[in-house]
Design a protein around this motif. Structure first.
Motif, PDB file in Angstrom:
ATOM      1  N   THR A 290     -57.105  98.897 133.144  1.00  0.00           N
ATOM      2  CA  THR A 290     -55.957  99.540 133.773  1.00  0.00           C
ATOM      3  C   THR A 290     -55.145  98.480 134.496  1.00  0.00           C
ATOM      4  OG1 THR A 290     -57.180 101.588 134.062  1.00  0.00           O
ATOM      5  CG2 THR A 290     -55.230 101.272 135.459  1.00  0.00           C
ATOM      6  N   LEU A 291     -53.864  98.430 134.191  1.00  0.00           N
ATOM      7  CA  LEU A 291     -52.950  97.503 134.852  1.00  0.00           C
ATOM      8  C   LEU A 291     -52.294  98.229 136.014  1.00  0.00           C
ATOM      9  CD1 LEU A 291     -51.290  94.861 134.993  1.00  0.00           C
ATOM     10  CD2 LEU A 291     -49.662  95.950 133.432  1.00  0.00           C
ATOM     11  N   THR A 292     -52.460  97.711 137.215  1.00  0.00           N
ATOM     12  CA  THR A 292     -51.829  98.273 138.408  1.00  0.00           C
ATOM     13  C   THR A 292     -50.801  97.263 138.898  1.00  0.00           C
ATOM     14  OG1 THR A 292     -53.861  99.420 138.970  1.00  0.00           O
ATOM     15  CG2 THR A 292     -52.208  99.193 140.717  1.00  0.00           C
ATOM     16  N   VAL A 293     -49.553  97.700 138.955  1.00  0.00           N
ATOM     17  CA  VAL A 293     -48.454  96.809 139.325  1.00  0.00           C
ATOM     18  C   VAL A 293     -48.098  97.042 140.787  1.00  0.00           C
ATOM     19  CG1 VAL A 293     -46.096  96.147 138.777  1.00  0.00           C
ATOM     20  CG2 VAL A 293     -47.621  96.926 136.970  1.00  0.00           C
ATOM     21  N   PRO A 294     -47.937  95.968 141.560  1.00  0.00           N
ATOM     22  CA  PRO A 294     -47.543  96.130 142.965  1.00  0.00           C
ATOM     23  C   PRO A 294     -46.181  96.802 143.093  1.00  0.00           C
ATOM     24  CG  PRO A 294     -48.240  93.867 142.512  1.00  0.00           C
ATOM     25  CD  PRO A 294     -48.128  94.568 141.200  1.00  0.00           C
ATOM     26  N   ALA A 295     -45.958  97.487 144.187  1.00  0.00           N
ATOM     27  CA  ALA A 295     -44.672  98.144 144.430  1.00  0.00           C
ATOM     28  C   ALA A 295     -43.555  97.113 144.439  1.00  0.00           C
ATOM     29  CB  ALA A 295     -44.718  98.876 145.764  1.00  0.00           C
ATOM     30  N   ASN A 296     -42.358  97.574 144.089  1.00  0.00           N
ATOM     31  CA  ASN A 296     -41.144  96.750 144.100  1.00  0.00           C
ATOM     32  C   ASN A 296     -41.234  95.552 143.162  1.00  0.00           C
ATOM     33  OD1 ASN A 296     -39.952  98.443 146.066  1.00  0.00           O
ATOM     34  ND2 ASN A 296     -41.191  97.427 147.614  1.00  0.00           N
ATOM     35  N   THR A 297     -41.991  95.677 142.094  1.00  0.00           N
ATOM     36  CA  THR A 297     -42.072  94.629 141.085  1.00  0.00           C
ATOM     37  C   THR A 297     -41.197  95.039 139.916  1.00  0.00           C
ATOM     38  OG1 THR A 297     -44.340  94.121 141.686  1.00  0.00           O
ATOM     39  CG2 THR A 297     -43.620  93.389 139.529  1.00  0.00           C
TER      40      THR A 297
ATOM     41  N   ASP B 186     -39.568  92.819 136.674  1.00  0.00           N
ATOM     42  CA  ASP B 186     -39.323  91.559 136.010  1.00  0.00           C
ATOM     43  C   ASP B 186     -39.201  91.855 134.524  1.00  0.00           C
ATOM     44  OD1 ASP B 186     -39.373  89.044 134.874  1.00  0.00           O
ATOM     45  OD2 ASP B 186     -41.078  88.344 136.034  1.00  0.00           O
ATOM     46  N   THR B 187     -38.091  91.467 133.919  1.00  0.00           N
ATOM     47  CA  THR B 187     -37.867  91.779 132.507  1.00  0.00           C
ATOM     48  C   THR B 187     -38.680  90.904 131.565  1.00  0.00           C
ATOM     49  OG1 THR B 187     -35.964  90.310 132.458  1.00  0.00           O
ATOM     50  CG2 THR B 187     -35.538  92.647 132.918  1.00  0.00           C
ATOM     51  N   SER B 188     -39.472  89.974 132.102  1.00  0.00           N
ATOM     52  CA  SER B 188     -40.290  89.122 131.241  1.00  0.00           C
ATOM     53  C   SER B 188     -41.774  89.464 131.337  1.00  0.00           C
ATOM     54  CB  SER B 188     -40.061  87.646 131.598  1.00  0.00           C
ATOM     55  OG  SER B 188     -40.474  87.389 132.930  1.00  0.00           O
ATOM     56  N   ASN B 189     -42.103  90.669 131.726  1.00  0.00           N
ATOM     57  CA  ASN B 189     -43.502  91.091 131.847  1.00  0.00           C
ATOM     58  C   ASN B 189     -44.166  91.142 130.472  1.00  0.00           C
ATOM     59  OD1 ASN B 189     -43.711  91.598 134.676  1.00  0.00           O
ATOM     60  ND2 ASN B 189     -42.457  93.407 134.382  1.00  0.00           N
ATOM     61  N   THR B 190     -45.295  90.476 130.342  1.00  0.00           N
ATOM     62  CA  THR B 190     -46.111  90.545 129.130  1.00  0.00           C
ATOM     63  C   THR B 190     -47.577  90.428 129.547  1.00  0.00           C
ATOM     64  OG1 THR B 190     -46.021  88.156 128.773  1.00  0.00           O
ATOM     65  CG2 THR B 190     -44.371  89.484 127.623  1.00  0.00           C
ATOM     66  N   ILE B 191     -48.451  90.740 128.621  1.00  0.00           N
ATOM     67  CA  ILE B 191     -49.891  90.559 128.817  1.00  0.00           C
ATOM     68  C   ILE B 191     -50.370  89.693 127.662  1.00  0.00           C
ATOM     69  CG2 ILE B 191     -52.129  91.710 128.918  1.00  0.00           C
ATOM     70  CD1 ILE B 191     -50.618  94.192 129.960  1.00  0.00           C
ATOM     71  N   SER B 192     -51.147  88.666 127.970  1.00  0.00           N
ATOM     72  CA  SER B 192     -51.618  87.735 126.938  1.00  0.00           C
ATOM     73  C   SER B 192     -53.135  87.645 126.934  1.00  0.00           C
ATOM     74  CB  SER B 192     -51.051  86.329 127.182  1.00  0.00           C
ATOM     75  OG  SER B 192     -49.658  86.325 127.090  1.00  0.00           O
TER      76      SER B 192
ATOM     77  N   THR C 212     -49.792  87.644 122.638  1.00  0.00           N
ATOM     78  CA  THR C 212     -49.036  88.196 123.761  1.00  0.00           C
ATOM     79  C   THR C 212     -48.442  89.542 123.372  1.00  0.00           C
ATOM     80  OG1 THR C 212     -48.502  85.967 124.512  1.00  0.00           O
ATOM     81  CG2 THR C 212     -47.129  87.736 125.358  1.00  0.00           C
ATOM     82  N   SER C 213     -48.482  90.477 124.314  1.00  0.00           N
ATOM     83  CA  SER C 213     -47.902  91.807 124.087  1.00  0.00           C
ATOM     84  C   SER C 213     -46.379  91.708 124.043  1.00  0.00           C
ATOM     85  CB  SER C 213     -48.301  92.759 125.216  1.00  0.00           C
ATOM     86  OG  SER C 213     -47.615  92.415 126.410  1.00  0.00           O
ATOM     87  N   SER C 214     -45.773  92.752 123.586  1.00  0.00           N
ATOM     88  CA  SER C 214     -44.323  92.826 123.695  1.00  0.00           C
ATOM     89  C   SER C 214     -43.960  92.992 125.168  1.00  0.00           C
ATOM     90  CB  SER C 214     -43.781  93.992 122.860  1.00  0.00           C
ATOM     91  OG  SER C 214     -44.357  95.194 123.298  1.00  0.00           O
ATOM     92  N   ASN C 215     -42.721  92.718 125.485  1.00  0.00           N
ATOM     93  CA  ASN C 215     -42.233  92.823 126.855  1.00  0.00           C
ATOM     94  C   ASN C 215     -42.281  94.272 127.315  1.00  0.00           C
ATOM     95  OD1 ASN C 215     -39.480  93.486 128.459  1.00  0.00           O
ATOM     96  ND2 ASN C 215     -40.456  91.634 129.200  1.00  0.00           N
ATOM     97  N   PHE C 216     -42.602  94.479 128.582  1.00  0.00           N
ATOM     98  CA  PHE C 216     -42.503  95.813 129.158  1.00  0.00           C
ATOM     99  C   PHE C 216     -41.750  95.721 130.471  1.00  0.00           C
ATOM    100  CE2 PHE C 216     -46.457  94.047 130.760  1.00  0.00           C
ATOM    101  CZ  PHE C 216     -46.450  94.370 132.100  1.00  0.00           C
ATOM    102  N   GLN C 217     -41.046  96.790 130.791  1.00  0.00           N
ATOM    103  CA  GLN C 217     -40.309  96.854 132.045  1.00  0.00           C
ATOM    104  C   GLN C 217     -40.863  97.972 132.891  1.00  0.00           C
ATOM    105  OE1 GLN C 217     -36.149  96.814 130.376  1.00  0.00           O
ATOM    106  NE2 GLN C 217     -35.897  95.587 132.224  1.00  0.00           N
TER     107      GLN C 217
END
Length: 125
Positions: free
Chosen positions: A15-22, A24-30, A49-54
């Motif tokens: 599970t990916l938990t993203v901090p608040a107020n984050t 970034d248009t270049s988010n990926t997971i590798s 690497t995954s595709s970009n996610f926003q």
């Protein structure tokens, strides 16, 4: 979160938990494949690497419409709340009637997507 292995070892979950107020248009997971081995002991190569996610950092917005805009004493009208994304925990306490001089009945969700809600508005005499 920690990785959990699927039954055949080919699928892993976390599970990916993203901090608040984050945002970034270049988010990926590798995955660095050189750190992995198959059952035969062969080392992986490259990085995948995954595709970009926003991240959606905007809250919902709504359009409010009345079935009738002109009411006579004793009449009611259906008020429809249409949200641009699903909402939860929407109650009559969330509706501000400061300038409405009337009461709003219970909210009812239309469909199962959580985007459209209705209630009956009863104006005061």
């Amino acid at each position: 979160s920690a990785l959990t292995r699927g039954s055949d070892g080919r699928f892993w979950n976390a599970t990916l938990t993203v901090p608040a107020n984050t945002n970034d248009t270049s988010n990926t997971i590798s995955v660095n494949m050189s750190g992995l081995r198959d059952l035969a002991g062969n080392t992986g190569e490259d990085r995948f690497t995954s595709s970009n996610f926003q991240l959606d950092t905007t809250g919902p917005s709504a359009t409010i419409t009345l079935a009738q805009n002109t009411l006579k004493f004793g009449e009611t009208t259906t008020v429809t709340f249409r949200f641009d994304q699903a909402v939860t925990d929407f109650t009559s306490d969330d509706v501000v009637l400061t300038h409405a001089t009337g009461t709003l009945g219970a909210l009812t969700a239309l469909g199962s997507d959580g985007k459209t809600w209705t209630a009956i508005f009863t104006p005061q005499a």
